[in-house]
Design an enzyme around this catalytic site. Structure first.
Site, PDB file in Angstrom:
ATOM      1  N   CYS A  72       0.821  -1.215   0.000  1.00  0.00           N
ATOM      2  CA  CYS A  72       0.000   0.000   0.000  1.00  0.00           C
ATOM      3  C   CYS A  72       0.855   1.266   0.000  1.00  0.00           C
ATOM      4  O   CYS A  72       0.665   2.153  -0.818  1.00  0.00           O
ATOM      5  CB  CYS A  72      -0.945   0.014   1.191  1.00  0.00           C
ATOM      6  SG  CYS A  72      -2.179  -1.291   1.136  1.00  0.00           S
ATOM      7  N   HIS A  73       1.805   1.358   0.926  1.00  0.00           N
ATOM      8  CA  HIS A  73       2.604   2.579   1.049  1.00  0.00           C
ATOM      9  C   HIS A  73       4.094   2.312   1.197  1.00  0.00           C
ATOM     10  O   HIS A  73       4.853   3.202   1.543  1.00  0.00           O
ATOM     11  CB  HIS A  73       2.095   3.433   2.222  1.00  0.00           C
ATOM     12  CG  HIS A  73       0.664   3.816   2.065  1.00  0.00           C
ATOM     13  ND1 HIS A  73      -0.337   3.140   2.702  1.00  0.00           N
ATOM     14  CD2 HIS A  73       0.075   4.781   1.320  1.00  0.00           C
ATOM     15  CE1 HIS A  73      -1.514   3.675   2.362  1.00  0.00           C
ATOM     16  NE2 HIS A  73      -1.288   4.670   1.531  1.00  0.00           N
TER      17      HIS A  73
END
Length: 197
Positions: free
Chosen positions: A161-162
Site C-alpha cells: 500500500c505505502h
C-alpha cells in the site's frame, strides 16, 4: 355546695403524639411501604440494567474465535502461513537459521521501534515468529509470508500500500509505518502446536 364542672371545648383536639413518642413500638405501616417501594424500584432497576450490560458482551461467534490452535508440522523453514484470529489475519512464520542470525545482527538502537528477536519470540522457539498480519501504518496486509512474495530489501515483509518494509523479525525498517508488526498473545501446546489467544 355546687360542684363546678369543667365543660369540654368541642374545638379542642386530642394531643398529637410525634415520632419521639413512637420509640419501642416497632415499624409502622408507612415504614414498611417505603422499604417495599425502594426494594421494588431496585429490582426493577437491576432488571433493566442487566440486558443493557449483557448486550455489550461479545457475540458467540467472536467468543468462538477467542483462541485458535495452529498446527506447525507442515510449515517448512523459510516459509509461513496466514491464519484468521478474531477476524484479523495472523502470520505464522518458521524462520531459517540464516534469518535468525540476520535478525540478531541488527543493532537494536538503530531501529525505529527497538525490539530484539528474543523479545518477539518464545524461549526455545525463536524460529517461530507469530505476528498480526496488519501493517501498523494504515492496516494493509503485507506481502512476504510465502517465499515467492515480495519481502522487501530486509527479507521480512513488504506492505504494497505505502511501501513499509519489515525485517525477518517483523520490525519496521523503512517506510511510513511507525511500529513493528504486533505480536499477539500465544503459547506453545507442543513442539508442533501453538495456541493464539
Amino acid at each position: 355546695m355546687a360542684t363546678l364542672e369543667t365543660a369540654e371545648d368541642p374545638n379542642q383536639r386530642p394531643p398529637v403524639i410525634g415520632p419521639e413518642h413512637d420509640e419501642g413500638q416497632g415499624p409502622r405501616r408507612r415504614d414498611f411501604l417505603n422499604i417495599a417501594a425502594v426494594a421494588f424500584a431496585g429490582v426493577g432497576g437491576v432488571a433493566v440494567v442487566i440486558p443493557l450490560v449483557n448486550q455489550m458482551n461479545p457475540s458467540a461467534d467472536v467468543l468462538a474465535l477467542a483462541s485458535i490452535e495452529v498446527d506447525l508440522a507442515k510449515i517448512e523453514a523459510g516459509s509461513g502461513i496466514k491464519v484468521a484470529w478474531r477476524k484479523q489475519p495472523v502470520f505464522v512464520r518458521n524462520l531459517t537459521p540464516a534469518e535468525i542470525k540476520e535478525a540478531k545482527a541488527v543493532p537494536v538502537d538503530s531501529l525505529r521501534d527497538p525490539e530484539t528477536l528474543d523479545a518477539r519470540t518464545k524461549p526455545g522457539h525463536e524460529n517461530w515468529l507469530i505476528t498480526m498480519a496488519v501493517c501498523t501504518h494504515l492496516g494493509c496486509v503485507p506481502l512476504g509470508i510465502t517465499p515467492g512474495e515480495n519481502r522487501g530489501q530486509f527479507g521480512g515483509y513488504f506492505c504494497p500500500c505505502h511501501g513499509s518494509q519489515y525485517d525477518t523479525a517483523g520490525r519496521i525498517r523503512a517506510g511510513p509505518a511507525p511500529k513493528n508488526l504486533v505480536v499477539p498473545e500465544y503459547s506453545f501446546k507442543s513442539a508442533t502446536s501453538v495456541q493464539i489467544g
